[in-house]
Scaffold this active site. Structure first.
Site, mmCIF file in Angstrom:
data_model
loop_
_atom_site.group_PDB
_atom_site.id
_atom_site.type_symbol
_atom_site.label_atom_id
_atom_site.label_comp_id
_atom_site.label_asym_id
_atom_site.label_seq_id
_atom_site.Cartn_x
_atom_site.Cartn_y
_atom_site.Cartn_z
ATOM 1 N N ARG A 88 -1.362 -2.079 7.334
ATOM 2 C CA ARG A 88 -0.822 -3.290 6.684
ATOM 3 C C ARG A 88 -1.090 -4.506 7.567
ATOM 4 N NH1 ARG A 88 3.089 -3.299 3.149
ATOM 5 N NH2 ARG A 88 2.115 -5.297 2.689
ATOM 6 N N ARG A 93 6.943 -13.149 -1.387
ATOM 7 C CA ARG A 93 7.373 -11.863 -1.964
ATOM 8 C C ARG A 93 8.557 -12.150 -2.875
ATOM 9 N NH1 ARG A 93 8.982 -6.021 0.574
ATOM 10 N NH2 ARG A 93 6.708 -5.944 0.551
ATOM 11 N N HIS A 103 0.943 -5.622 -5.779
ATOM 12 C CA HIS A 103 1.180 -5.598 -4.321
ATOM 13 C C HIS A 103 -0.193 -5.518 -3.625
ATOM 14 C CE1 HIS A 103 3.189 -5.256 -0.639
ATOM 15 N NE2 HIS A 103 3.718 -4.056 -0.707
ATOM 16 N N GLN A 110 -0.864 -4.420 0.107
ATOM 17 C CA GLN A 110 -0.664 -2.981 0.315
ATOM 18 C C GLN A 110 -1.938 -2.215 -0.049
ATOM 19 O OE1 GLN A 110 2.291 -1.077 1.313
ATOM 20 N NE2 GLN A 110 0.702 0.483 1.442
ATOM 21 N N ASP A 164 5.391 6.579 -4.825
ATOM 22 C CA ASP A 164 6.212 5.413 -4.456
ATOM 23 C C ASP A 164 7.639 5.721 -4.886
ATOM 24 O OD1 ASP A 164 7.117 2.801 -3.919
ATOM 25 O OD2 ASP A 164 6.287 1.952 -5.764
ATOM 26 N N CYS A 166 3.392 3.971 0.016
ATOM 27 C CA CYS A 166 3.469 2.611 0.570
ATOM 28 C C CYS A 166 4.661 2.450 1.512
ATOM 29 C CB CYS A 166 3.524 1.590 -0.558
ATOM 30 S SG CYS A 166 4.799 1.941 -1.778
#
Ligand code: CP
Ligand code: NVA
Length: 330
Positions: free
Chosen positions: A318, A109, A136, A139, A232, A273
């Site tokens: 997730r 990440r 991402h 996700q 988001d 998310c």
């Protein structure tokens, strides 16, 4: 468990995966979720080790990789934003060659997508993207699984993304929806829409899958007929604090409100998310909220806490989807 098919593949962006492969990962995640709920041991990878590199902070992604690795019988090492030499004293290419001598898989990440690509280029083991500025993908797998669980299908469902559609979540949702034959709408100010080159790539995918892409500046128009309203944070990790003012000015009309939820399909769900600024109960939420006179940002608290919100199903997924990615590629 059919684990051979995607063996040794990197997982850097969903652009690299076919709809059939994405479906396979979702099916595997659903199966692993079922095994866990039934209390069936699925530690199929004893003796494997994975490195988890986080140059940005995380709750869900880190915990999901750690728990998923553990439940698959593997061991994981967490390298925090300050706890490794990466990029500061040691080049990405060198790091990749060192870690792939020691580990069986590497999660990364961080910032630019080119970094995770370089890591993958020099690594002999699978590299998984745990979020970059551009994408991402883990996700999106969790989001797709959540939508499929809720509606029983993905094809034809309309997902509207409200907010900064130029960044990792807007880009990745557009790709995921295009791959899975969904109707994707980016709802944002004109200057916050995804890049033309990515839109073009996704249009080509959509032409094959029956998906549709649209770009709308008016939130109420976009919400009409929506099955999923997604948002988001307005300022992403790594962005300077100075951008808050402009984002608040530009994105306040795109906040997911109860009024917007009512304009959507009656069965529509709210997704995010996470983490979310739905109230002032966080340090940053409080500081920014007080500075700009807001008590929430991208979503109203009543929507976040409301019956149509599936954000915690999404967060749980997730773990199951990350587990599927590791199980399929190792
Ligand atoms: N959604 C997500 O990636 O959360 P974290 O930043 O907590 O990992
Ligand atoms: N756009 C957000 C996503 C967090 C999961 C960020 O990059 O901070």
């Amino acid at each position: 468990m059919r684990l051979g098919k995607l063996k040794n593949r990197d997982f850097l962006t969903l652009l690299d995966y076919t709809p059939a492969e994405i479906t396979y990962l979702l099916d595997l995640a659903a199966w692993l979720k079922q095994q866990k709920k039934a209390g069936v041991n699925h530690a199929a990878f004893p003796g494997k080790n994975v490195a988890l590199i986080f140059e940005k902070t995380s709750t869900r992604t880190r915990c999901s990789f750690e728990v998923a690795a553990n439940e698959l019988g593997m061991h994981s090492t967490y390298l925090d934003p300050s706890g490794s030499q990466i990029g500061k004293k040691e080049a990405i290419a060198d790091t990749a060659r060192v870690l792939s001598r020691i580990y069986d898989g590497i999660e990364y990440r961080g910032y630019d997508q080119s970094i995770v690509e370089e890591l993958a280029q020099y690594s002999d083991v699978p590299v998984w993207n745990g979020l970059t500025n551009q994408y991402h993908p883990t996700q999106i797998l969790a989001d797709l699984l959540t939508i499929r669980e809720h509606f029983g299908t993905l094809a034809g469902k309309k997902l509207v993304y409200f907010g900064d559609a130029r960044y990792n979540m807007g880009n990745s949702l557009m790709i995921g929806c295009a791959k899975m034959g969904m109707q994707f709408t980016a709802c944002a100010p004109k200057s916050y829409m995804p890049e033309a080159a990515l839109i073009e790539k996704c249009q080509k995918i959509a032409a094959q899958t029956g998906a549709s892409l649209s770009f709308e500046t008016d939130p109420l128009t976009a919400a009409k007929g929506a099955d999923v309203l997604y948002t988001d944070v307005w300022v992403s990790m790594g962005e300077p604090a100075e951008v808050w003012q402009e984002r608040i000015e530009k994105l306040s009309p795109y906040c997911v409100t109860e009024k917007l939820m009512k304009a959507a399909n009656p069965e529509a769900v709210f997704m995010h998310c996470l983490p979310a600024f739905h109230d002032l109960k966080t340090t940053i939420g409080k500081e920014i909220g007080e500075k700009f006179g807001l008590d929430h940002m991208e979503v109203e608290d009543a929507v976040f806490e409301g019956k149509q919100s599936v954000v915690f199903d999404e967060a749980e997924n997730r773990m199951h989807t990350i587990k599927a990615v590791m199980a399929a590629t190792l």
